[in-house]
Design an enzyme around this catalytic site. Structure first.
Site, PDB file in Angstrom:
ATOM      1  N   GLY A  30       0.621  -1.053   0.051  1.00 19.39           N
ATOM      2  CA  GLY A  30       0.268  -0.005   0.784  1.00 19.39           C
ATOM      3  C   GLY A  30       0.521   1.556   0.532  1.00 19.39           C
ATOM      4  O   GLY A  30       2.072   0.947  -0.498  1.00 19.39           O
ATOM      5  N   CYS A  31       0.585   2.258   0.969  1.00 20.62           N
ATOM      6  CA  CYS A  31       0.614   3.831   0.751  1.00 20.62           C
ATOM      7  C   CYS A  31       2.919   3.459   1.002  1.00 20.62           C
ATOM      8  O   CYS A  31       3.004   2.594   2.057  1.00 20.62           O
ATOM      9  CB  CYS A  31       0.348   4.858   1.399  1.00 20.62           C
ATOM     10  SG  CYS A  31       0.948   6.012   2.026  1.00 20.62           S
TER      11      CYS A  31
END
Length: 197
Positions: A30-31
């Site tokens: 993810g991020c």
């Protein structure tokens, strides 16, 4: 003068030796702001770089074309202080391995989780670590794939602000992480094993 030259040479040799002993791991969770934060705090990790990998588009950019790529981090670590297995152990408790749409509040292909392996030894360790998670959560489907490593493209140029974002913009980073529900979800899955950043 000879002492100074000797000191410079020995420092250079030590620096080279430490680089020679450094290994790299590429992980998507993810991020990349969060992954960078999670891994830079792990003892033995010497550098974490945010970027893209896994796609076919050359020189992907955050605000431009990064279709097919994963947001990922390239982790440089000292194998005498932390093993690849320990990197993997840390990785699992910092992702949601059951989310097939992304990670936490971020959805879409670029936010999917993945382990990128550079050789058969890494693949074997990654497969074994995944199986441990599969066994622990027998009632859920672990969707995190193990993929062959491909070119890693660091974020650079006018998008370099993404590097070390959590350090350079701590208030904005903490607000994002909280609002995204990352730590809440990690605690729900992993309990006290989840790291808190």
């Amino acid at each position: 003068m000879k002492k100074i030259i000797g000191l410079i040479l020995s420092t250079s040799i030590l620096g080279y030796a430490s680089l020679a002993n450094a290994d790299k791991a590429v992980l998507a969770g993810g991020c990349f702001w969060c992954m960078e934060s999670d891994f830079e705090k792990l003892p033995g990790v010497t550098d974490v770089v945010s970027g893209f990998t896994g796609g076919t588009v050359e020189n992907p950019t955050y605000n431009g074309n990064h279709r097919g790529h994963y947001e990922a981090v390239e982790i440089t670590y000292d194998p005498e202080q932390v093993s690849y297995q320990e990197i993997l152990d840390h990785y699992w408790v910092n992702i949601d391995p059951f989310d097939a749409r992304g990670q936490f509040c971020d959805k879409g292909h670029s936010y999917l989780s993945a382990i990128f392996v550079a050789n058969q030894q890494e693949r074997d360790l990654a497969e074994q670590s995944k199986q441990v998670v599969v066994n622990e959560f027998a009632d859920q489907q672990v969707v995190t794939p193990i993929l062959d490593a491909s070119t890693f493209y660091p974020i650079k140029g006018n998008e370099s602000y993404h590097q070390d974002f959590y350090k350079n913009n701590p208030i904005r980073y903490k607000a994002y992480r909280w609002n995204c529900g990352r730590d809440q979800r990690l605690k729900e899955i992993w309990g006290e094993r989840a790291t808190h950043n």
